[in-house]
Design a protein around this motif. Structure first.
Motif, PDB file in Angstrom:
ATOM      1  N   UNK A 108       0.809  -1.224   0.000  1.00 30.38           N
ATOM      2  CA  UNK A 108       0.000   0.000   0.000  1.00 30.38           C
ATOM      3  C   UNK A 108       0.842   1.274   0.000  1.00 30.38           C
ATOM      4  N   UNK A 109       2.141   1.149  -0.279  1.00 25.18           N
ATOM      5  CA  UNK A 109       2.997   2.334  -0.396  1.00 25.18           C
ATOM      6  C   UNK A 109       2.790   3.011  -1.739  1.00 25.18           C
ATOM      7  N   UNK A 110       3.312   4.219  -1.903  1.00 22.36           N
ATOM      8  CA  UNK A 110       3.221   4.906  -3.197  1.00 22.36           C
ATOM      9  C   UNK A 110       3.868   4.084  -4.304  1.00 22.36           C
ATOM     10  N   UNK A 111       3.436   4.301  -5.525  1.00 19.31           N
ATOM     11  CA  UNK A 111       3.994   3.557  -6.653  1.00 19.31           C
ATOM     12  C   UNK A 111       5.478   3.830  -6.817  1.00 19.31           C
ATOM     13  N   UNK A 112       5.926   5.037  -6.484  1.00 17.23           N
ATOM     14  CA  UNK A 112       7.324   5.397  -6.696  1.00 17.23           C
ATOM     15  C   UNK A 112       7.709   6.576  -5.812  1.00 17.23           C
ATOM     16  N   UNK A 113       9.007   6.728  -5.630  1.00 19.59           N
ATOM     17  CA  UNK A 113       9.582   7.894  -4.975  1.00 19.59           C
ATOM     18  C   UNK A 113      10.700   8.438  -5.858  1.00 19.59           C
ATOM     19  N   UNK A 114      10.831   9.760  -5.902  1.00 18.14           N
ATOM     20  CA  UNK A 114      11.934  10.380  -6.608  1.00 18.14           C
ATOM     21  C   UNK A 114      13.096  10.637  -5.642  1.00 18.14           C
ATOM     22  N   UNK A 115      14.295  10.613  -6.183  1.00 19.15           N
ATOM     23  CA  UNK A 115      15.463  11.037  -5.418  1.00 19.15           C
ATOM     24  C   UNK A 115      15.285  12.489  -4.987  1.00 19.15           C
ATOM     25  N   UNK A 116      15.817  12.820  -3.837  1.00 22.45           N
ATOM     26  CA  UNK A 116      15.812  14.221  -3.400  1.00 22.45           C
ATOM     27  C   UNK A 116      17.211  14.830  -3.495  1.00 22.45           C
ATOM     28  N   UNK A 117      18.111  14.124  -4.180  1.00 16.74           N
ATOM     29  CA  UNK A 117      19.446  14.668  -4.455  1.00 16.74           C
ATOM     30  C   UNK A 117      19.403  15.537  -5.711  1.00 16.74           C
ATOM     31  N   UNK A 118      20.349  16.443  -5.875  1.00 21.82           N
ATOM     32  CA  UNK A 118      20.437  17.249  -7.102  1.00 21.82           C
ATOM     33  C   UNK A 118      21.065  16.398  -8.216  1.00 21.82           C
ATOM     34  N   UNK A 119      20.279  15.530  -8.810  1.00 20.24           N
ATOM     35  CA  UNK A 119      20.825  14.480  -9.678  1.00 20.24           C
ATOM     36  C   UNK A 119      21.538  15.027 -10.913  1.00 20.24           C
ATOM     37  N   UNK A 120      21.007  16.076 -11.516  1.00 20.83           N
ATOM     38  CA  UNK A 120      21.647  16.600 -12.723  1.00 20.83           C
ATOM     39  C   UNK A 120      22.907  17.407 -12.399  1.00 20.83           C
ATOM     40  N   UNK A 121      22.916  18.050 -11.254  1.00 21.85           N
ATOM     41  CA  UNK A 121      24.134  18.743 -10.829  1.00 21.85           C
ATOM     42  C   UNK A 121      25.254  17.739 -10.574  1.00 21.85           C
ATOM     43  N   UNK A 122      24.902  16.590 -10.021  1.00 24.96           N
ATOM     44  CA  UNK A 122      25.915  15.553  -9.782  1.00 24.96           C
ATOM     45  C   UNK A 122      26.455  15.036 -11.108  1.00 24.96           C
ATOM     46  N   UNK A 123      25.557  14.754 -12.044  1.00 28.89           N
ATOM     47  CA  UNK A 123      25.997  14.285 -13.362  1.00 28.89           C
ATOM     48  C   UNK A 123      26.908  15.308 -14.030  1.00 28.89           C
ATOM     49  N   UNK A 124      26.511  16.575 -13.976  1.00 29.44           N
ATOM     50  CA  UNK A 124      27.324  17.636 -14.603  1.00 29.44           C
ATOM     51  C   UNK A 124      28.712  17.705 -13.969  1.00 29.44           C
ATOM     52  N   UNK A 125      28.769  17.657 -12.647  1.00 26.57           N
ATOM     53  CA  UNK A 125      30.061  17.730 -11.964  1.00 26.57           C
ATOM     54  C   UNK A 125      30.947  16.545 -12.339  1.00 26.57           C
ATOM     55  N   UNK A 126      30.362  15.373 -12.423  1.00 27.69           N
ATOM     56  CA  UNK A 126      31.126  14.183 -12.788  1.00 27.69           C
ATOM     57  C   UNK A 126      31.638  14.278 -14.219  1.00 27.69           C
ATOM     58  N   UNK A 127      30.771  14.691 -15.146  1.00 28.89           N
ATOM     59  CA  UNK A 127      31.193  14.815 -16.541  1.00 28.89           C
ATOM     60  C   UNK A 127      32.284  15.867 -16.700  1.00 28.89           C
ATOM     61  N   UNK A 128      32.130  16.976 -15.986  1.00 28.26           N
ATOM     62  CA  UNK A 128      33.135  18.037 -16.069  1.00 28.26           C
ATOM     63  C   UNK A 128      34.493  17.565 -15.561  1.00 28.26           C
TER      64      UNK A 128
END
Length: 204
Positions: A108-128
């Motif tokens: 009976x939990x929600x179908x999904x949860x989103x991350x609360x991290x700044x996911x695109x900022x992390x990706x950008x920092x890693x790529x850079x």
């Protein structure tokens, strides 16, 4: 001293090591910024015990941020997960021999949860910094997804940012070490208050 809880997993599926824990353990005790320290812990790769141990760690450590990590066999990049879904559908048995199929992580939990991290900022920092990295739209349906879902479920509304990062079996040749990648991911998550807005979606 504030704590960032960073978890990896023990080896599974007959592997001798799990890169997620091998990298995370190297960061135990590392300071993210002044007054903020990483505490690394290893989770069991088992549906029955991983979430319970994670909940115990959160209760004991009272972390200001939680980042769980796991191995994504077959991927060649560091994957910052966007969403955890309320389903267990194990392709292989876990380390206790359990193989749940089409069961709820939380009834009976929600179908999904989103991350609360700044996911695109992390990706950008890693790529850079020279890492292969991307936003991932699925954490699978094995223990990694279960832990991600239970983490977000437990911390929903608590004001503690949290999420999940999948790591490859081995980084592509020529890029920095996975330890350095996780260190950068954690520090970016801690220091970034608002996520960046840039493309990261997928056509299929």
């Amino acid at each position: 001293m504030q704590t960032v809880l960073l978890t990896g997993f023990e080896p599974f599926d007959n592997d001798l090591v799990n890169p997620s824990w091998e990298a995370a353990r190297e960061l135990d005790g590392v300071q993210v910024s002044e007054g903020v320290q990483i505490v690394a812990r290893c989770l069991p790769c088992a549906f029955a015990t991983a979430g319970e141990y994670l909940a115990q760690l959160i209760s004991e450590l009272k972390p200001a941020m939680v980042i769980a990590t796991g191995l994504a066999p077959g991927r060649s990049e560091i994957s910052i997960e966007r969403v955890a879904i309320n389903i267990n559908d194990a392709r292989i048995p876990d380390n206790l021999g359990q193989q749940p199929i089409d069961t709820a992580v939380v009834v009976d939990g929600p179908a999904a949860y989103f991350s609360t991290l700044p996911i695109k900022a992390i990706v950008k920092a890693l790529r850079d910094a020279g890492f292969a990295a991307a936003v991932s739209q699925t954490a699978g349906t094995f223990v990694c997804n279960q832990v991600f879902y239970l983490l977000q479920h437990r911390l929903a509304g608590a004001g503690v940012r949290s999420g999940f990062i999948h790591v490859p079996s081995s980084p592509p040749a020529g890029q920095p070490s996975l330890v350095d990648g996780l260190r950068l991911g954690v520090s970016t998550a801690w220091l970034t208050q608002a996520d960046v807005v840039e493309t990261g979606g997928q056509v299929s």
